[in-house]
Write an enzyme that holds these catalytic residues in place. Structure first.
Site, short mmCIF file in Angstrom:
data_model
loop_
_atom_site.label_atom_id
_atom_site.label_comp_id
_atom_site.label_asym_id
_atom_site.label_seq_id
_atom_site.Cartn_x
_atom_site.Cartn_y
_atom_site.Cartn_z
N GLU B 68 0.84 -1.20 0.00
CA GLU B 68 0.00 0.00 0.00
C GLU B 68 0.88 1.25 0.00
O GLU B 68 0.61 2.22 -0.71
CB GLU B 68 -0.87 -0.04 1.26
N ASP B 72 0.64 3.69 -3.12
CA ASP B 72 0.24 5.08 -2.87
C ASP B 72 1.19 6.04 -3.60
O ASP B 72 0.75 7.01 -4.22
CB ASP B 72 0.27 5.33 -1.36
N ASN B 139 -7.36 1.01 0.63
CA ASN B 139 -5.99 0.57 0.89
C ASN B 139 -5.61 -0.60 -0.03
O ASN B 139 -4.49 -0.66 -0.54
CB ASN B 139 -5.83 0.13 2.34
N GLU B 142 -4.73 0.72 -3.43
CA GLU B 142 -3.35 1.22 -3.48
C GLU B 142 -2.37 0.06 -3.55
O GLU B 142 -1.40 0.09 -4.32
CB GLU B 142 -3.05 2.08 -2.25
#
Lengths: 249, 249
Positions: B68, B72, B139, B142
């Site tokens: 994640e 991101d 999440n 990502e």
């Protein structure tokens, strides 16, 4: 530790021999390790908004601020992957914190000076050295990463960041060690002193849906120091670091 | 607007016919538009830390939190470049703000549901639907971007983000318009009402060397609303948005 990279004297040398434009190309090639295709991008990367404000017929999009936005993101990705691979057993909080230590304003400014970017940045000539913002060079470095990305793609930008910036100039291990140390150091101190240690955490919602946290270190229920962060862990780390300073540990 | 992408019923179909693993591969291929090479990465992307906590012999690095972190960053880069190119005359503040509206927690959760990720995420089975954190799906999205990046590289991750997420599901123009609107809307209101409008700005240094700003909207010197942000402009935008809500404009 520093490599070949001292474009500053070279730049002067090339300028005298080759004229302004070829000297600039040569300086960029020396810094990024690759000949630029689209030189305009690199000129833009080194154009501070103070120069553009002097020429009102040009828009602010002619300064390096937009490239800085892009380069900041690319730099963040490259460093994220680097840490992800380098530390396969560390958690997300550690990776976030270590990255922020690598790409923070001060660290980027120092990196920019090490590769001689200050000689390439174009400022409003009426600005004195003293009034020159401390982050001008770090911002130009981010913009340069953006320029390399647009000129040569992600792999080239990644190579530039890793081989020309991080590996030669950043002591990642030392940064990573500091990252994980403050909280445990404070725990050890509290145990030695026979004192009670706890953190008070508060969260505040941010725009963009994220949270910002503040952590206050309480020693025997006395607040000692407060830290902020985008995760609880980060906030605690900062608070622990400050508490260690306050306590003189 | 939604494309073909409804992996949920497909997933059930394939699971019955092909068995769990091929069904999973097929579901991933449907979501990302490309057959996975390293399936383990995608399993990891959908493994919430609550599952791993049940199996203490596995480390927390076996959950999707590290992916994640990586995803991101990649997502941030891709969206940064997309906006950089789409809005060549907009300044850095606009780009930052618009990106944060695209990749914020709520927007990512909504996107994750649109492509059916909730059916793929593995949670601690004892968790009820109600206790399921609202950001679990965002999440996982990502983390999925991180998995695609590690499996197929930056270009493939970029293609996934742009062609499978942003272009089909995000109304970027509407978000961008909102971005630039709050402050001017508030100015217009104040002018109509013959009231004085100003912002009180405070900055607080953050770990990592950045600053966080808080902006308070003052109408005839009365504080009406406060907003936070990583730039003055961002803080003012949020404050203006809140002030408009408070004033019922």
């Amino acid at each position: 530790m520093p490599r070949s990279g001292q474009p500053l004297p070279l730049f002067g040398f090339f300028r005298r021999f080759l004229g302004q434009d070829r000297a600039f190309r040569q300086a960029i090639a020396t810094v990024i390790g690759r000949t630029p295709d689209n030189v305009r991008l690199y000129h833009l990367a080194f154009t501070h908004s103070s120069v553009v404000r002097q020429q009102p017929e040009q828009g602010r999009h002619q300064s390096n601020e937009r490239l800085e936005f892009l380069g900041d993101a690319i730099l963040g990705s490259v460093v994220a992957e680097y840490l992800f691979r380098k530390y396969p057993y560390e958690q997300e909080g550690f990776l976030t914190e270590t990255r922020s230590r690598i790409v923070n304003r001060e660290s980027l400014n120092a990196l920019a000076l090490k590769i001689g970017l200050d000689k390439l940045v174009q400022l409003d000539p009426t600005q004195t050295r003293a009034s020159r913002s401390r982050s001008v060079n770090g911002n130009a470095l981010e913009a340069l990463v953006g320029a390399v990305y647009l000129d040569h793609g992600y792999k080239a930008a990644r190579k530039f960041v890793l081989n020309r910036l991080i590996k030669p100039y950043v002591d990642v291990k030392a940064l990573a060690t500091t990252t994980s140390n403050f909280k445990s150091k404070l725990i050890e101190w509290a145990q030695r002193q026979g004192k009670n240690l706890r953190y008070d955490i508060e969260g505040q919602p941010q725009i963009g849906g994220t949270m910002e946290f503040s952590a206050t270190v309480l020693i025997d229920e006395e607040p000692v120091a407060t830290g902020m962060g985008l995760s609880k862990k980060q906030a605690e780390q900062t608070a622990a670091e400050r508490a260690l300073a306050v306590l003189g540990v």
